[in-house]
Design a protein around this motif. Structure first.
Motif, PDB file in Angstrom:
ATOM      1  N   MET A 190       0.881  -1.094  -0.011  1.00 33.55           N
ATOM      2  CA  MET A 190       0.125  -0.096   0.010  1.00 33.55           C
ATOM      3  C   MET A 190       0.773   1.055   0.082  1.00 33.55           C
ATOM      4  SD  MET A 190      -3.129  -1.028   2.842  1.00 33.55           S
ATOM      5  CE  MET A 190      -3.452  -2.735   2.866  1.00 33.55           C
ATOM      6  N   GLY A 191       0.461   2.244  -0.614  1.00 31.11           N
ATOM      7  CA  GLY A 191       0.952   3.535  -0.695  1.00 31.11           C
ATOM      8  C   GLY A 191       0.283   4.783  -0.430  1.00 31.11           C
ATOM      9  N   PRO A 192       0.645   5.826  -0.100  1.00 35.68           N
ATOM     10  CA  PRO A 192      -0.193   7.164   0.111  1.00 35.68           C
ATOM     11  C   PRO A 192      -1.242   7.241  -0.778  1.00 35.68           C
ATOM     12  CG  PRO A 192       2.168   7.470   0.378  1.00 35.68           C
ATOM     13  CD  PRO A 192       2.255   6.111  -0.177  1.00 35.68           C
ATOM     14  N   ARG A 193      -2.307   7.944  -0.676  1.00 34.53           N
ATOM     15  CA  ARG A 193      -3.297   8.319  -1.478  1.00 34.53           C
ATOM     16  C   ARG A 193      -3.987   7.281  -2.261  1.00 34.53           C
ATOM     17  NH1 ARG A 193      -5.375  12.824   0.305  1.00 34.53           N
ATOM     18  NH2 ARG A 193      -3.451  14.279   0.693  1.00 34.53           N
ATOM     19  N   GLY A 194      -4.286   5.909  -1.173  1.00 33.07           N
ATOM     20  CA  GLY A 194      -5.157   4.988  -1.772  1.00 33.07           C
ATOM     21  C   GLY A 194      -4.679   4.142  -2.766  1.00 33.07           C
ATOM     22  N   ALA A 195      -3.204   4.287  -3.249  1.00 34.91           N
ATOM     23  CA  ALA A 195      -2.778   3.082  -4.097  1.00 34.91           C
ATOM     24  C   ALA A 195      -2.352   1.994  -3.660  1.00 34.91           C
ATOM     25  CB  ALA A 195      -1.643   3.886  -4.697  1.00 34.91           C
ATOM     26  N   ALA A 196      -2.720   0.810  -4.028  1.00 37.35           N
ATOM     27  CA  ALA A 196      -2.448  -0.469  -3.527  1.00 37.35           C
ATOM     28  C   ALA A 196      -2.062  -1.544  -4.617  1.00 37.35           C
ATOM     29  CB  ALA A 196      -3.562  -0.963  -2.621  1.00 37.35           C
ATOM     30  N   LEU A 197      -1.421  -2.233  -4.567  1.00 39.06           N
ATOM     31  CA  LEU A 197      -1.099  -3.283  -5.425  1.00 39.06           C
ATOM     32  C   LEU A 197      -0.953  -4.763  -4.650  1.00 39.06           C
ATOM     33  CD1 LEU A 197      -0.125  -4.003  -8.376  1.00 39.06           C
ATOM     34  CD2 LEU A 197       2.388  -3.682  -7.660  1.00 39.06           C
ATOM     35  N   TYR A 198      -1.868  -5.726  -5.291  1.00 36.42           N
ATOM     36  CA  TYR A 198      -1.631  -6.942  -4.483  1.00 36.42           C
ATOM     37  C   TYR A 198      -1.078  -8.057  -5.503  1.00 36.42           C
ATOM     38  CZ  TYR A 198      -6.160  -8.454  -6.471  1.00 36.42           C
ATOM     39  OH  TYR A 198      -7.299  -8.524  -7.112  1.00 36.42           O
ATOM     40  N   VAL A 199      -0.162  -9.052  -5.249  1.00 37.31           N
ATOM     41  CA  VAL A 199       0.594  -9.787  -6.104  1.00 37.31           C
ATOM     42  C   VAL A 199       0.359 -11.227  -5.548  1.00 37.31           C
ATOM     43  CG1 VAL A 199       2.531 -10.369  -7.542  1.00 37.31           C
ATOM     44  CG2 VAL A 199       2.047  -8.080  -6.999  1.00 37.31           C
ATOM     45  N   GLY A 200      -0.142 -12.332  -6.447  1.00 35.80           N
ATOM     46  CA  GLY A 200      -0.136 -13.731  -6.047  1.00 35.80           C
ATOM     47  C   GLY A 200       0.504 -14.441  -7.034  1.00 35.80           C
ATOM     48  N   PHE A 201       1.256 -15.759  -6.768  1.00 32.36           N
ATOM     49  CA  PHE A 201       1.828 -16.636  -7.799  1.00 32.36           C
ATOM     50  C   PHE A 201       1.090 -17.791  -7.773  1.00 32.36           C
ATOM     51  CE2 PHE A 201       5.239 -19.891  -8.986  1.00 32.36           C
ATOM     52  CZ  PHE A 201       5.296 -19.390 -10.041  1.00 32.36           C
ATOM     53  N   ALA A 218      -8.245   4.616   4.175  1.00 36.49           N
ATOM     54  CA  ALA A 218      -7.599   5.194   5.132  1.00 36.49           C
ATOM     55  C   ALA A 218      -6.301   6.148   4.565  1.00 36.49           C
ATOM     56  CB  ALA A 218      -7.118   4.685   6.341  1.00 36.49           C
ATOM     57  N   THR A 219      -5.425   5.443   3.924  1.00 37.21           N
ATOM     58  CA  THR A 219      -4.265   6.220   3.227  1.00 37.21           C
ATOM     59  C   THR A 219      -4.563   7.299   2.194  1.00 37.21           C
ATOM     60  OG1 THR A 219      -3.904   4.841   1.180  1.00 37.21           O
ATOM     61  CG2 THR A 219      -3.128   3.748   3.251  1.00 37.21           C
ATOM     62  N   ASP A 220      -5.810   7.371   1.965  1.00 34.96           N
ATOM     63  CA  ASP A 220      -6.382   8.460   0.926  1.00 34.96           C
ATOM     64  C   ASP A 220      -6.983   9.822   1.566  1.00 34.96           C
ATOM     65  OD1 ASP A 220      -6.638   9.136  -1.701  1.00 34.96           O
ATOM     66  OD2 ASP A 220      -8.729   8.723  -1.800  1.00 34.96           O
ATOM     67  N   ALA A 243       0.258  10.796   4.987  1.00 29.25           N
ATOM     68  CA  ALA A 243       1.492  11.048   5.718  1.00 29.25           C
ATOM     69  C   ALA A 243       2.046   9.902   6.570  1.00 29.25           C
ATOM     70  CB  ALA A 243       1.208  12.245   6.913  1.00 29.25           C
ATOM     71  N   ALA A 244       1.026   9.189   7.188  1.00 32.31           N
ATOM     72  CA  ALA A 244       1.618   8.197   7.976  1.00 32.31           C
ATOM     73  C   ALA A 244       2.018   7.023   7.247  1.00 32.31           C
ATOM     74  CB  ALA A 244       0.305   7.638   8.895  1.00 32.31           C
ATOM     75  N   THR A 245       1.518   6.691   5.784  1.00 33.24           N
ATOM     76  CA  THR A 245       2.038   5.602   5.178  1.00 33.24           C
ATOM     77  C   THR A 245       3.228   6.291   4.505  1.00 33.24           C
ATOM     78  OG1 THR A 245      -0.520   5.405   4.434  1.00 33.24           O
ATOM     79  CG2 THR A 245       1.251   4.435   2.889  1.00 33.24           C
ATOM     80  N   ALA A 246       3.532   7.460   4.078  1.00 34.93           N
ATOM     81  CA  ALA A 246       4.818   7.937   3.486  1.00 34.93           C
ATOM     82  C   ALA A 246       5.938   7.564   4.574  1.00 34.93           C
ATOM     83  CB  ALA A 246       4.679   9.359   3.292  1.00 34.93           C
ATOM     84  N   VAL A 247       5.414   7.908   6.076  1.00 31.27           N
ATOM     85  CA  VAL A 247       6.546   7.449   7.054  1.00 31.27           C
ATOM     86  C   VAL A 247       6.727   6.068   7.357  1.00 31.27           C
ATOM     87  CG1 VAL A 247       6.995   8.095   9.444  1.00 31.27           C
ATOM     88  CG2 VAL A 247       6.089   9.926   7.817  1.00 31.27           C
TER      89      VAL A 247
END
Length: 209
Positions: free
Chosen positions: A1-12, A184-186, A192-196
């Motif tokens: 997850m990153g700031p501003r609601g960006a998320a990426l999930y990866v499975g194999f 919540a990251t958005d 700010a919390a996610t960036a830290v």
């Protein structure tokens, strides 16, 4: 997850080895080789609405640009960059209520439903298809009780739906935890919390390995 609601999930997924490990007769039923399964998630907005109109390479480029604009490193984005463009699609996912009473809120009768028709589950738990299979197995069990003469059709459906509500509640609760965390990251505080926190968590993960 990153700031501003960006998320990426990866499975194999490695269906070739797993499917034939203890059942060689299943070899011919395998239609895919080892592959990565991934999903990019963003909170719904006018900007994300525009993504759903894109296809193939245009959508791929737009996703990469969106993550890069948010400061993501190239390494995790390789799963998007290396994907076959025709395999990429954008869609909006819905979620049912996590309240047990809201699932299958009708009186038990001779018609019922199961799976996403009752407890539509976001992909964030990776359990949607499994939940539908569990529902089907439970329904078969209760229908068997009718055949055995140990229960009436109405009672069988009632018991099935009661169990389905509990299972649906459990899976939806798990799935929505991740969705709420992404949302919540958005917010300014969440971003700010996610960036830290993200670099700290990443460093801790590297130390563990």
């Amino acid at each position: 997850m990153g700031p501003r609601g960006a998320a990426l999930y990866v499975g194999f997924l490695d269906p070739v080895n797993n499917a034939v490990l203890d059942a060689p007769e299943l070899r011919m039923s395998v239609t895919t080789g080892p592959t990565y399964i991934w999903g990019a998630m963003f909170p719904e907005s006018a900007a994300t609405d525009s993504l759903r109109a894109l296809r193939d390479g245009e959508l791929q480029a737009a996703l990469l640009e969106r993550f890069r604009r948010r400061g993501w490193a190239e390494r995790p984005l390789e799963v998007i960059a290396r994907a076959a463009p025709h395999s990429i699609a954008a869609y909006r996912f819905n979620a049912a209520s996590t309240r047990t009473a809201d699932l299958a809120p009708w009186p038990a009768g001779c018609i019922t439903a199961l799976g996403d028709a009752v407890h539509a589950t976001p992909p964030t738990a990776g359990m949607g298809a499994g939940a539908a299979i569990r529902d089907a197995a439970a329904l078969l069990q209760h229908l068997g009780d009718i055949a055995d003469g140990t229960t009436t059709p109405a009672d069988a459906v009632h018991r099935f739906e009661a169990g389905m509500r509990r299972r649906g509640n459990e899976i939806l609760t798990l799935a929505m935890r991740t969705v709420r965390l992404v949302l919540a990251t958005d917010t300014p505080l969440g971003a700010a919390a996610t960036a830290v926190a993200t670099p700290i968590l990443s460093a801790a993960a590297r130390l563990r390995h």
